[in-house]
Design an enzyme around this catalytic site. Structure first.
Site, PDB file in Angstrom:
ATOM      1  N   THR A  31      -2.693 -41.558 -25.984  1.00  0.00           N
ATOM      2  CA  THR A  31      -3.364 -42.623 -25.228  1.00  0.00           C
ATOM      3  C   THR A  31      -3.404 -43.901 -26.067  1.00  0.00           C
ATOM      4  OG1 THR A  31      -4.736 -40.838 -24.331  1.00  0.00           O
ATOM      5  CG2 THR A  31      -5.369 -43.075 -23.752  1.00  0.00           C
ATOM      6  N   GLU A 103     -10.664 -41.173 -38.269  1.00  0.00           N
ATOM      7  CA  GLU A 103     -11.247 -41.669 -37.013  1.00  0.00           C
ATOM      8  C   GLU A 103     -12.761 -41.790 -37.131  1.00  0.00           C
ATOM      9  OE1 GLU A 103      -7.798 -39.945 -34.020  1.00  0.00           O
ATOM     10  OE2 GLU A 103      -9.567 -38.731 -34.338  1.00  0.00           O
TER      11      GLU A 103
END
Ligand code: 5RP
Length: 217
Positions: A31, A103
């Site tokens: 994505t 992340e």
């Protein structure tokens, strides 16, 4: 719509949240790859990016975006990333691509975190997706035993080495009803670098792509 078209749709919707001349935190995964493509196509110029993986760095550099070390960039206005699962609390499971530690660091450094997903990632209770846990290699078996004691079934992602030189255990069947509690518990096991639950620092916004458009939570 195909799943890839859904990813493209939500990636395009996220472009509106990015400020020109900002330093943007960028996650990892298919994505986010659509987001990088959409950013290039949009013509919007950002000052630089901080990237959560070698793969995203390579893709950003391909479209001539400078990638900064987080120590140089300081705090960030915005971080955009995907997820493997999300629930109604905006709690996430991340790390399917193995980039969970960087992340989590970038999410912690950003004032705002936007998560971009398609509808297939929406769940009532987290945990159908096996929970990635990044471990220091020497601690793999010890951590695995502790995960079993917590009710999980860890599976070593054999052959996979994270960008930090560590290993991943994918944990099946952990009870994640108290996601924040389990995040704390797992992160306190010596040898665990971090787990893929994003509850203690969750996104402020989730953009979810459906066949009839993008919804915002
Ligand atoms: C990588 C991640 C990704 O955000 C997650 O795996 C979703 O990936 P995709 O967009 O390919 O479905 O956490 O570590």
């Amino acid at each position: 719509m195909t799943q890839n078209e859904l990813k493209q749709q939500v990636a395009e919707a996220a472009i509106a949240f990015i400020d020109e001349d900002s330093i943007l935190g960028i996650g990892t995964g298919s994505t986010v790859n659509c987001l990088i493509e959409a950013l290039a196509a949009s013509g919007k110029r950002i000052k630089a990016a901080v990237s959560s993986s070698e793969e995203s760095t390579r893709r950003l550099q391909q479209i001539d975006i400078e990638v900064l070390d987080l120590n140089t960039a300081g705090s960030l206005d915005l971080y955009i990333d995907g997820a493997d699962e999300f629930d109604a609390n905006r709690y996430l499971i991340k790390g399917g691509g193995g980039a969970l530690t960087r992340e989590k660091i970038i999410a912690a450094a950003a004032r705002r975190f936007i998560c971009i997903v398609d509808q297939s990632k929406q769940v009532k209770v987290l945990g159908k997706f096996p929970l990635p846990v990044e471990v220091i290699p020497m601690a793999r078996s010890m951590v695995a035993r502790k995960l079993v004691a917590l009710g999980g079934q860890p599976e070593w992602r054999e052959g996979f080495i994270t960008d930090n030189g560590n290993w991943i255990l994918d944990v099946h069947n952990l009870d994640l009803v108290d996601a924040a509690g389990m995040e704390r518990t797992l992160n306190n096991i010596p040898g665990v670098v971090t787990c893929g639950i994003f509850a203690l620092r969750k996104p402020e916004t989730i953009l979810m792509s459906t066949a009839s458009g993008t919804e915002r939570f």
